[in-house]
Design a protein around this motif. Structure first.
Motif, PDB file in Angstrom:
ATOM      1  N   PRO A  16       0.841  -1.201   0.000  1.00  7.49           N
ATOM      2  CA  PRO A  16       0.000   0.000   0.000  1.00  7.49           C
ATOM      3  C   PRO A  16       0.879   1.255   0.000  1.00  7.49           C
ATOM      4  CG  PRO A  16      -0.745  -1.567   1.661  1.00  7.49           C
ATOM      5  CD  PRO A  16       0.527  -2.113   1.104  1.00  7.49           C
ATOM      6  N   PRO A  17       0.520   2.279  -0.806  1.00 10.06           N
ATOM      7  CA  PRO A  17       1.382   3.474  -0.925  1.00 10.06           C
ATOM      8  C   PRO A  17       1.637   4.165   0.417  1.00 10.06           C
ATOM      9  CG  PRO A  17      -0.609   3.664  -2.303  1.00 10.06           C
ATOM     10  CD  PRO A  17      -0.662   2.329  -1.669  1.00 10.06           C
ATOM     11  N   GLU A  18       0.706   4.053   1.366  1.00 12.21           N
ATOM     12  CA  GLU A  18       0.876   4.708   2.677  1.00 12.21           C
ATOM     13  C   GLU A  18       2.098   4.178   3.421  1.00 12.21           C
ATOM     14  OE1 GLU A  18      -1.883   3.515   1.534  1.00 12.21           O
ATOM     15  OE2 GLU A  18      -3.492   4.989   1.762  1.00 12.21           O
ATOM     16  N   TYR A  19       2.525   2.968   3.101  1.00  7.26           N
ATOM     17  CA  TYR A  19       3.643   2.372   3.850  1.00  7.26           C
ATOM     18  C   TYR A  19       4.911   3.234   3.746  1.00  7.26           C
ATOM     19  CZ  TYR A  19       1.307  -2.148   4.765  1.00  7.26           C
ATOM     20  OH  TYR A  19       0.467  -3.143   5.205  1.00  7.26           O
ATOM     21  N   ALA A  20       5.182   3.753   2.534  1.00  6.89           N
ATOM     22  CA  ALA A  20       6.409   4.553   2.345  1.00  6.89           C
ATOM     23  C   ALA A  20       6.327   5.824   3.185  1.00  6.89           C
ATOM     24  CB  ALA A  20       6.583   4.889   0.872  1.00  6.89           C
ATOM     25  N   ARG A  21       5.147   6.439   3.190  1.00 10.83           N
ATOM     26  CA  ARG A  21       4.968   7.670   3.980  1.00 10.83           C
ATOM     27  C   ARG A  21       5.146   7.380   5.466  1.00 10.83           C
ATOM     28  NH1 ARG A  21       1.188   9.074   6.946  1.00 10.83           N
ATOM     29  NH2 ARG A  21      -0.481   7.777   6.080  1.00 10.83           N
ATOM     30  N   MET A  22       4.549   6.304   5.944  1.00  5.71           N
ATOM     31  CA  MET A  22       4.643   5.979   7.372  1.00  5.71           C
ATOM     32  C   MET A  22       6.086   5.651   7.757  1.00  5.71           C
ATOM     33  SD  MET A  22       1.208   3.869   8.337  1.00  5.71           S
ATOM     34  CE  MET A  22       1.466   2.487   7.300  1.00  5.71           C
ATOM     35  N   ARG A  23       6.790   4.932   6.869  1.00  9.21           N
ATOM     36  CA  ARG A  23       8.189   4.539   7.160  1.00  9.21           C
ATOM     37  C   ARG A  23       9.068   5.775   7.270  1.00  9.21           C
ATOM     38  NH1 ARG A  23       8.863   0.973   3.113  1.00  9.21           N
ATOM     39  NH2 ARG A  23       9.589   2.644   1.785  1.00  9.21           N
ATOM     40  N   GLU A  24       8.784   6.763   6.408  1.00 12.08           N
ATOM     41  CA  GLU A  24       9.507   8.034   6.424  1.00 12.08           C
ATOM     42  C   GLU A  24       9.238   8.769   7.745  1.00 12.08           C
ATOM     43  OE1 GLU A  24      11.440   9.352   4.086  1.00 12.08           O
ATOM     44  OE2 GLU A  24      11.661  11.221   5.236  1.00 12.08           O
ATOM     45  N   GLU A  25       7.985   8.714   8.165  1.00 13.69           N
ATOM     46  CA  GLU A  25       7.532   9.461   9.344  1.00 13.69           C
ATOM     47  C   GLU A  25       8.142   8.901  10.640  1.00 13.69           C
ATOM     48  OE1 GLU A  25       3.191   9.982   9.046  1.00 13.69           O
ATOM     49  OE2 GLU A  25       3.180   9.403  11.176  1.00 13.69           O
ATOM     50  N   ALA A  26       8.073   7.587  10.852  1.00 16.04           N
ATOM     51  CA  ALA A  26       8.558   6.996  12.109  1.00 16.04           C
ATOM     52  C   ALA A  26       8.677   5.481  11.978  1.00 16.04           C
ATOM     53  CB  ALA A  26       7.590   7.315  13.247  1.00 16.04           C
ATOM     54  N   ALA A  27       9.490   4.897  12.862  1.00 12.24           N
ATOM     55  CA  ALA A  27       9.657   3.432  12.853  1.00 12.24           C
ATOM     56  C   ALA A  27       8.407   2.749  13.393  1.00 12.24           C
ATOM     57  CB  ALA A  27      10.868   3.039  13.674  1.00 12.24           C
ATOM     58  N   LEU A  28       7.703   3.442  14.316  1.00 10.88           N
ATOM     59  CA  LEU A  28       6.450   2.912  14.857  1.00 10.88           C
ATOM     60  C   LEU A  28       5.374   3.985  14.725  1.00 10.88           C
ATOM     61  CD1 LEU A  28       8.403   0.817  16.305  1.00 10.88           C
ATOM     62  CD2 LEU A  28       6.701   0.786  18.122  1.00 10.88           C
ATOM     63  N   VAL A  29       4.249   3.632  14.143  1.00 14.94           N
ATOM     64  CA  VAL A  29       3.161   4.616  14.055  1.00 14.94           C
ATOM     65  C   VAL A  29       1.883   3.995  14.638  1.00 14.94           C
ATOM     66  CG1 VAL A  29       4.094   5.806  12.019  1.00 14.94           C
ATOM     67  CG2 VAL A  29       2.503   3.936  11.705  1.00 14.94           C
ATOM     68  N   ARG A  30       0.985   4.859  15.095  1.00 16.18           N
ATOM     69  CA  ARG A  30      -0.270   4.370  15.671  1.00 16.18           C
ATOM     70  C   ARG A  30      -1.273   4.083  14.567  1.00 16.18           C
ATOM     71  NH1 ARG A  30      -0.449   1.868  20.020  1.00 16.18           N
ATOM     72  NH2 ARG A  30      -2.157   2.717  21.251  1.00 16.18           N
ATOM     73  N   ALA A  31      -2.077   3.044  14.754  1.00 12.42           N
ATOM     74  CA  ALA A  31      -3.139   2.743  13.790  1.00 12.42           C
ATOM     75  C   ALA A  31      -4.394   2.336  14.535  1.00 12.42           C
ATOM     76  CB  ALA A  31      -2.708   1.625  12.856  1.00 12.42           C
ATOM     77  N   GLU A  32      -5.517   2.531  13.875  1.00  9.65           N
ATOM     78  CA  GLU A  32      -6.824   2.253  14.491  1.00  9.65           C
ATOM     79  C   GLU A  32      -7.437   0.997  13.898  1.00  9.65           C
ATOM     80  OE1 GLU A  32     -10.017   5.231  14.086  1.00  9.65           O
ATOM     81  OE2 GLU A  32      -8.570   6.527  15.142  1.00  9.65           O
ATOM     82  N   LEU A  33      -7.841   0.082  14.784  1.00 14.49           N
ATOM     83  CA  LEU A  33      -8.615  -1.093  14.368  1.00 14.49           C
ATOM     84  C   LEU A  33     -10.026  -0.924  14.918  1.00 14.49           C
ATOM     85  CD1 LEU A  33      -6.089  -3.943  15.211  1.00 14.49           C
ATOM     86  CD2 LEU A  33      -6.632  -3.018  12.986  1.00 14.49           C
ATOM     87  N   PRO A  34     -10.979  -1.724  14.414  1.00 15.37           N
ATOM     88  CA  PRO A  34     -12.344  -1.564  14.936  1.00 15.37           C
ATOM     89  C   PRO A  34     -12.417  -1.679  16.455  1.00 15.37           C
ATOM     90  CG  PRO A  34     -12.331  -3.042  13.052  1.00 15.37           C
ATOM     91  CD  PRO A  34     -10.901  -2.708  13.341  1.00 15.37           C
ATOM     92  N   GLY A  35     -11.576  -2.551  17.064  1.00 23.29           N
ATOM     93  CA  GLY A  35     -11.661  -2.767  18.513  1.00 23.29           C
ATOM     94  C   GLY A  35     -10.679  -1.946  19.340  1.00 23.29           C
ATOM     95  N   GLY A  36      -9.845  -1.103  18.744  1.00 25.27           N
ATOM     96  CA  GLY A  36      -8.870  -0.315  19.514  1.00 25.27           C
ATOM     97  C   GLY A  36      -7.638   0.016  18.682  1.00 25.27           C
ATOM     98  N   ASP A  37      -6.620   0.654  19.330  1.00 23.93           N
ATOM     99  CA  ASP A  37      -5.417   1.089  18.606  1.00 23.93           C
ATOM    100  C   ASP A  37      -4.289   0.069  18.698  1.00 23.93           C
ATOM    101  OD1 ASP A  37      -6.764   3.335  18.056  1.00 23.93           O
ATOM    102  OD2 ASP A  37      -5.432   4.721  19.131  1.00 23.93           O
TER     103      ASP A  37
END
Ligand code: HEM
Length: 399
Positions: A16-37
């Motif tokens: 997914p194209p977002e992966y490159a952006r997230m990798r640039e931003e930080a080694a660990l990023v927060r994400a939301e799932l239906p049941g929590g982060d």
């Protein structure tokens, strides 16, 4: 703002194209799932750190495990009971030291030496499948005729499933993995568990000269654990290899110059196979569900006990800190440090076998059918954008 997760692929050849952006931003990023982060791990070094950390658990029984966050719905009691049954012996979901009890027993079955002994058999099965294709009318559907068939035959051999039962075994496995309806998948799981239970019972009475027979002779595992181990090998070793073979064939056909060099120098296939694994990273995050078992710092982020983590294998395998020109497919790259097979104690047990299957399948396919080409334009290819493991639904080819 937290990223929604999972993020769908949009291109057959890239994460997914977002992966490159997230990798640039930080080694660990927060994400939301239906049941929590959860935390998403985007870089190679931190992926290896998470997959080797003793303070991180893979067990769905550890509080905060992200599997429970994937859907807001709770499983029904029937689904729960079936999941509990399958969980016995499913050592991919166990932490050390319990995990090691299973892994130690299985390692001798998948060593480089043992796989070398299996190679003539894999070659013969591959040749048989290609003979069948060549006996037809100059066209085939490569996923069904080759990609799914070879790993399934190899697993039947490993588990000692007789040739007569092969069709039942293959069709139910396919349904369990690919059926859109969850009830159909559950029904297939039940049928396979009953089938494996029966296989184990028969083997207990007369152990054969195969993996199952040797495990029975070793007397270290209970009946239910043996059934669970067989189930894990089937699930882990089937869909993965079955997706990589057609994807590998498609990728090589799209890079005719690199394919021509491999034809001249077939000794280059093992390196090409690892590049195919890195480039496609078909498992991505699916197997890399983890939870912090203690507070710790990873990639400059403070991760608290009970927080869920997914390692994005497809992002780590395109990390420019480790791979030059990571978005390019380079069959001669030598990408053995990829994490497509994971890393650490759970690193793929079947990796030597998977490499041998892919190498023999792809080399032989292009050797024996030199004029092989895809029958449809790219936009008509049907891809598994919504499945847990990436791949092609079908790959119509002609020669
Ligand atoms: C291209 C093919 C394959 C890919 C991409 C693949 C990928 C993976 C990955 C990423 C893991 C690590 C999971 C984790 O960290 O929790 C794994 C584990 C595992 N794989 Fe594979 N796999 C492949 C083929 C196979 C085959 C052919 C077999 C056996 C027949 C197999 C058996 C296993 C088992 C038993 C585990 C669990 C190991 C453990 O927890 O100790 N895999 N695989």
């Amino acid at each position: 703002m937290a990223q929604n997760f999972p993020i769908p692929r949009t291109c057959p050849f890239d994460p997914p194209p977002e992966y490159a952006r997230m990798r640039e931003e930080a080694a660990l990023v927060r994400a939301e799932l239906p049941g929590g982060d959860v935390w998403l791990v985007t870089r190679h070094a931190e992926a290896q750190q998470v997959l080797t950390s003793t303070g991180i658990s893979t067990s769905p029984a550890t509080p905060g495990h992200p599997n429970h966050l994937m859907t807001a719905d709770k499983p029904t009691p029937e689904q729960r009971a079936e999941m509990d049954k399958v969980a016995v012996g499913h050592f991919i979901d166990l932490d050390p030291p319990e995990h090691g009890r299973f892994r130690r027993l299985l390692i001798p079955e998948f060593t480089v030496r043992r796989v070398k002994e299996l190679r003539p058999e894999i070659q013969r099965l591959t040749d048989d499948l290609i003979d069948d294709m060549l006996a037809g009318d100059g066209r085939a559907e490569l996923v069904e005729a080759f990609g799914l068939a070879l790993p399934s035959l190899v697993i039947c051999r490993l588990l000692g499933v007789s040739y007569d039962d092969r069709e039942f075994f293959q069709s139910r496995t396919r349904m369990m993995i690919a059926a859109a309806d969850p009830n159909a998948r559950l029904a297939a799981v039940k049928e396979i568990m009953a089938f494996l239970d029966d296989q184990v019972t028969k083997a207990e009475q007369a152990p054969g000269d195969n993996l199952l027979g040797r495990l029975i002779d070793g007397r270290q595992l209970t009946h239910d654990e043996l059934v669970g181990v067989m189930f894990l090998l089937l699930v882990a070793g089937h869909e993965t290899t079955a997706n990589m073979i057609p994807l590998g064939a498609l990728t090589m056909m799209r890079h005719p110059g690199q394919l021509a060099r491999l034809r001249e120098n077939p000794g280059g296939w093992p390196i090409a196979v690892d590049e195919l694994l890195r480039y496609h990273s078909i498992v991505d995050w699916v197997a890399f569900d983890r939870v912090a078992a203690e507070d710790q710092e990873i990639g400059g982020q403070s991760v608290k006990k009970g927080e869920g983590i997914f390692v994005l294998g497809a992002a780590a395998n395109r990390d420019e800190r480790v791979f030059e020109r990571p978005d390019e497919f380079d069959a001669a790259r030598g990408a053995r440090n990829h994490v497509a097979f994971g890393y650490g104690v759970h690193q793929c047990l079947g990796q030597n076998l998977a490499r041998a299957e892919m190498e023999i399948a792809l080399r032989t396919l292009f050797e024996r059918i030199p004029g092989l080409r895809v029958e449809v334009p790219d936009e008509e290819l049907s891809l598994k954008y919504d499945g847990p493991i990436f791949g092609l639904d079908t790959l119509p080819v002609v020669w």
